[in-house]
Write an enzyme that holds these catalytic residues in place. Structure first.
Site, PDB file in Angstrom:
ATOM      1  N   PHE A  49      16.600 -11.196  -7.289  1.00 33.14           N
ATOM      2  CA  PHE A  49      17.151 -12.339  -8.038  1.00 33.14           C
ATOM      3  C   PHE A  49      16.213 -13.551  -7.994  1.00 33.14           C
ATOM      4  CE2 PHE A  49      21.994 -11.216  -7.723  1.00 33.14           C
ATOM      5  CZ  PHE A  49      21.798 -10.180  -8.608  1.00 33.14           C
ATOM      6  N   LYS A 108      29.044  -5.684 -14.107  1.00 34.41           N
ATOM      7  CA  LYS A 108      27.961  -4.690 -14.090  1.00 34.41           C
ATOM      8  C   LYS A 108      28.018  -3.916 -12.786  1.00 34.41           C
ATOM      9  CE  LYS A 108      23.064  -4.097 -15.170  1.00 34.41           C
ATOM     10  NZ  LYS A 108      21.853  -4.759 -15.721  1.00 34.41           N
ATOM     11  N   ASN A 152      11.935  -1.743  -8.595  1.00 33.79           N
ATOM     12  CA  ASN A 152      11.789  -3.169  -8.296  1.00 33.79           C
ATOM     13  C   ASN A 152      12.675  -3.554  -7.127  1.00 33.79           C
ATOM     14  OD1 ASN A 152      13.945  -5.439  -8.941  1.00 33.79           O
ATOM     15  ND2 ASN A 152      14.352  -3.731 -10.361  1.00 33.79           N
ATOM     16  N   ASN A 204      23.513  -0.469 -13.380  1.00 30.83           N
ATOM     17  CA  ASN A 204      22.325  -1.096 -12.804  1.00 30.83           C
ATOM     18  C   ASN A 204      21.363  -0.007 -12.326  1.00 30.83           C
ATOM     19  OD1 ASN A 204      20.650  -3.147 -11.616  1.00 30.83           O
ATOM     20  ND2 ASN A 204      22.478  -4.394 -11.315  1.00 30.83           N
ATOM     21  N   SER A 246      23.122  -5.159  -8.066  1.00 32.00           N
ATOM     22  CA  SER A 246      21.697  -5.083  -7.734  1.00 32.00           C
ATOM     23  C   SER A 246      21.561  -4.611  -6.290  1.00 32.00           C
ATOM     24  CB  SER A 246      21.033  -6.449  -7.887  1.00 32.00           C
ATOM     25  OG  SER A 246      19.734  -6.430  -7.311  1.00 32.00           O
ATOM     26  N   ASN A 273      19.063  -5.257  -4.409  1.00 32.52           N
ATOM     27  CA  ASN A 273      18.002  -6.044  -3.775  1.00 32.52           C
ATOM     28  C   ASN A 273      18.468  -7.354  -3.155  1.00 32.52           C
ATOM     29  OD1 ASN A 273      16.042  -4.109  -4.616  1.00 32.52           O
ATOM     30  ND2 ASN A 273      16.150  -4.971  -6.677  1.00 32.52           N
ATOM     31  N   THR A 274      19.774  -7.617  -3.179  1.00 31.51           N
ATOM     32  CA  THR A 274      20.354  -8.766  -2.481  1.00 31.51           C
ATOM     33  C   THR A 274      21.290  -8.224  -1.412  1.00 31.51           C
ATOM     34  OG1 THR A 274      20.218 -10.242  -4.387  1.00 31.51           O
ATOM     35  CG2 THR A 274      21.847 -10.793  -2.689  1.00 31.51           C
TER      36      THR A 274
END
Length: 343
Positions: A117, A219, A113, A248, A178, A180-181
């Site tokens: 967020f 995390k 993915n 993660n 994450s 993805n940011t």
């Protein structure tokens, strides 16, 4: 038997035929409509335990990412989970990255993915959690906090999230892992972590009254360099946070993935291909902290054996999400039954 128990075996093949993100959206709608399965989270009293000042009916939780907007805490707890974690939640609503952004790897039992967020923001989550707490004040619901993509002040974002949500959270998670940011994983340096956790703790202490303050967890990614793992372990062991979530998703692509085309998609890889990497990271962090820091083990859990491996590696609690995509909600009581038999 609830209607959801009858529909679940039928619905899973239909959902798999849909785009992954659309299937997830329909799943959330079905759960909100009361079509979720039922299983007792306290069916095996021997599995109950205490952690972070809380009494968990069992050690298996739903990881962040499934219920980003705090919409289906009740139905997921009713499916057998001992606790759920909502989010990641950012101060302001944001749409996330362009679609398509979720990809199943069925042969590998994995998911990639790059959602970014996507969520409706802290105020919407606050309203839902506040209403939920009126009905189920003792339920264990963690709140995973993130920063907005366009924010220049990460500490301010995490502070705002804690100000709005700490008083309805069982525990808080500072998510800096994450992939993805942009720039988020850079915040895993100890100096940044200290700044963020202090901001969250300060906000929490000002808004939480009349009940135990929620623990603050961090995390982390499974892709850290050894020196970074050692620094975070010292930070946690010295009281910089109350616990760690390991881990993660990974930006790595292990050898042997069957779906080589989808494996090239950008984003975080979860599910079975993450299990070994995340479990090894968990074991390293447990060793580096001398077992003195409570940890939640997450990444690739799809069976009771996987959950036992996380616990053996040093986890106090275990979370899962991606395996539900392939196994369905009946997986939860199967894992609990398996853990109970092992005891």
């Amino acid at each position: 038997m609830a209607l959801g128990d009858l529909l679940a075996p039928i619905g899973l093949p239909l959902l798999r035929a849909l785009d992954a993100e659309r299937a997830h959206g329909l799943t959330v709608k079905a759960l909100k409509a009361g079509l979720g399965p039922t299983a007792r989270s306290d069916a095996h009293p021997a599995l109950a335990l205490e952690a972070f000042g809380l009494r968990f009916p069992n050690p298996i939780g739903l990881s962040a990412g499934f219920d980003k907007n705090a919409e289906v805490m009740g139905p997921m707890l009713d499916a057998g989970f001992g606790f759920v974690e909502v989010g990641s939640i950012t101060p302001k609503p944001q749409p996330g990255n362009p679609r398509p952004r979720v990809f199943r790897l069925p042969a590998d039992r994995g998911v990639i993915n790059r959602l970014g967020f996507n969520n409706e923001g802290a105020e919407a989550a606050r309203r839902r959690l506040e209403a939920f707490r009126q009905e189920r004040p003792a339920a264990i619901v963690g709140v995973n906090l993130g920063k907005n993509k366009d924010s220049a002040d990460a500490a301010a974002d995490y502070r705002i999230g804690a100000e709005k949500l700490a008083y309805v959270a069982s525990y808080l998670v500072v998510n800096v892992s994450s992939p993805n940011t942009p720039g988020l994983r850079a915040l895993q340096s100890v100096d940044d972590l200290r700044r963020l956790t202090e901001a969250v703790r300060d906000a929490r202490d000002r808004v939480v009254t009349g009940r135990p303050v929620p623990a603050v967890l961090v995390k982390i990614a499974p892709d850290l360099a050894p020196a970074d793992e050692e620094a975070i372990a010292r930070f946690a062991r010295d009281g910089g946070c109350d616990g760690l979530i390991v881990s993660n998703t990974t930006i790595a692509r292990p050898d042997g993935l069957a779906d080589k085309a989808k494996a090239q998609e950008t984003g975080g890889l979860s599910g079975r291909p993450l299990f070994r990497r995340s479990t090894e990271a968990l074991a390293r962090m447990a060793a580096l902290t001398d077992g003195a820091v409570p940890m939640i083990g997450v990444g690739g859990v799809g069976s009771a054996g996987d959950a036992r491996a996380k616990l053996a590696a040093g986890a106090t609690l275990v979370q899962l999400y991606s395996a539900l995509v392939f196994e369905g909600p009946q997986l939860i009581p199967r894992i609990l039954d398996g853990l109970a038999r092992a005891d």
